[in-house]
Design a protein around this motif. Structure first.
Motif, mmCIF file in Angstrom:
data_model
loop_
_atom_site.group_PDB
_atom_site.id
_atom_site.type_symbol
_atom_site.label_atom_id
_atom_site.label_comp_id
_atom_site.label_asym_id
_atom_site.label_seq_id
_atom_site.Cartn_x
_atom_site.Cartn_y
_atom_site.Cartn_z
ATOM 1 N N VAL A 85 -5.888 4.358 7.901
ATOM 2 C CA VAL A 85 -6.029 3.148 7.523
ATOM 3 C C VAL A 85 -5.552 2.062 8.420
ATOM 4 O O VAL A 85 -4.521 2.068 8.971
ATOM 5 C CB VAL A 85 -5.481 2.877 6.334
ATOM 6 C CG1 VAL A 85 -6.033 1.316 5.835
ATOM 7 C CG2 VAL A 85 -5.974 3.764 5.249
ATOM 8 N N GLN A 109 0.765 -1.136 0.055
ATOM 9 C CA GLN A 109 0.285 -0.085 0.101
ATOM 10 C C GLN A 109 0.794 1.194 0.069
ATOM 11 O O GLN A 109 0.484 2.230 -0.774
ATOM 12 C CB GLN A 109 -0.839 -0.031 1.389
ATOM 13 C CG GLN A 109 -2.214 -0.955 1.121
ATOM 14 C CD GLN A 109 -1.890 -2.253 1.188
ATOM 15 O OE1 GLN A 109 -1.021 -2.993 1.883
ATOM 16 N NE2 GLN A 109 -2.094 -3.298 0.147
ATOM 17 N N VAL A 135 -10.449 4.280 7.257
ATOM 18 C CA VAL A 135 -10.697 2.843 6.675
ATOM 19 C C VAL A 135 -10.229 1.746 7.664
ATOM 20 O O VAL A 135 -9.286 1.740 8.129
ATOM 21 C CB VAL A 135 -9.837 2.658 5.330
ATOM 22 C CG1 VAL A 135 -10.122 1.396 4.782
ATOM 23 C CG2 VAL A 135 -10.038 3.942 4.510
ATOM 24 N N LEU A 190 -9.226 1.434 -2.359
ATOM 25 C CA LEU A 190 -8.588 2.374 -1.430
ATOM 26 C C LEU A 190 -8.683 3.824 -1.835
ATOM 27 O O LEU A 190 -9.033 4.696 -1.205
ATOM 28 C CB LEU A 190 -7.493 1.925 -0.495
ATOM 29 C CG LEU A 190 -7.442 1.031 0.678
ATOM 30 C CD1 LEU A 190 -5.959 0.604 1.008
ATOM 31 C CD2 LEU A 190 -8.070 1.788 1.778
#
Length: 273
Positions: free
Chosen positions: A92, A39, A117, A267
């Protein structure tokens, strides 16, 4: 190494790359900020500032023997965001990190936060209680503690199979992903990891979820064998006002590592939406 020092003298390691709107990643048990490699590289290329810390007792942070509970985890996260003077941040959190994000927002508010998130996250509460009959029996978590205390190295190797769904028939196993999990786990302190089992399984995040007042995305694989979706995401999405719920058929707990080509664009769409 970039670090901050908390009020109780704990050193928290973090990575902070790039410029732009900050995305702060909170990792799962018993891992480190390195679990967000897929990510961080993706969002760095998209023009974001990406930040991931190692929770106290995990990774390269101090191997603490105290403070291994959610209030302190949230306070450590707040200390990091203050030290970096973050604003308009997207938080997140995966698994235990999802609990950390929820408690951070419930305890410290959203003045520095734009969106949140929760991915495969432990809220509202994992353990079975009279008020949470759909939770997992305490025996499950006692078993995890016994595994950590008895032969942590072996236990950590074995748990990667259900974590990534590699125990399912026909699934292609990545030994590299398994070894990366094991390495992250073994970097941390056994006392902190042992204590964290109670933190992620017995903490009730219900009131934290009700306090979240920023746009929130709840992402969960419906074949999550570590944090079953019925007692977690489906309930959390109802407790967070206006939350979006995205369920991934057949995906495991560790879907950020096994399926980044699916998770990362979703995302990004939520963050830009």
């Amino acid at each position: 190494m970039p670090t901050i020092t908390t009020q109780d003298g704990t050193t928290i390691y973090y990575k902070d790359w790039g410029k732009g709107q900050p995305i702060v990643f909170s990792h799962g048990w018993p891992l480190s900020g390195d679990d967000w490699d897929n990510q961080m590289l993706f969002f760095l290329a998209q023009g974001f500032r990406v930040i991931a810390h190692d929770r106290r007792g995990h990774g390269r942070s101090t191997q603490t023997w105290t403070g291994n509970e959610m209030d302190t985890y949230a306070d450590d996260l707040a200390a990091l965001t203050a030290a970096l003077d973050l604003s308009d941040a997207i938080h997140v959190g995966h698994s235990t990190g999802g609990g950390e994000v929820a408690r951070y927002l419930g305890r410290h508010g959203s003045k520095r936060v734009a969106k949140a998130v929760l991915i495969g996250a432990v809220p509202p509460i994992m353990v079975k209680t009279a008020a949470n009959p759909g939770g997992l029996p305490i025996d499950v978590f006692d078993g995890i503690r016994a595994g950590v205390a008895g032969n942590r190295a072996e236990f950590y190797r074995d748990i990667t199979l259900p974590f990534y769904g590699y125990n399912r028939p026909g699934t292609k196993i990545s030994e590299g992903i398994r070894q990366h999990w094991w390495l992250q786990g073994m970097m941390g302190g056994i006392k902190a990891h042992y204590d964290c089992v109670k933190a992620f399984s017995e903490t009730d995040f219900t009131e934290d979820l009700k306090k979240i007042d920023v746009p929130t995305l709840v992402m969960h694989g419906d074949d999550d064998q570590i944090v079953p979706i019925g007692a977690s995401a489906l309930l959390s999405a109802e407790l967070v006002k206006g939350a979006q719920l995205k369920v991934y058929p057949g995906l495991p707990h560790g879907m950020c590592a096994t399926h980044p080509e699916v998770i990362n664009p979703d995302l990004l769409a939520f963050i830009k939406g």
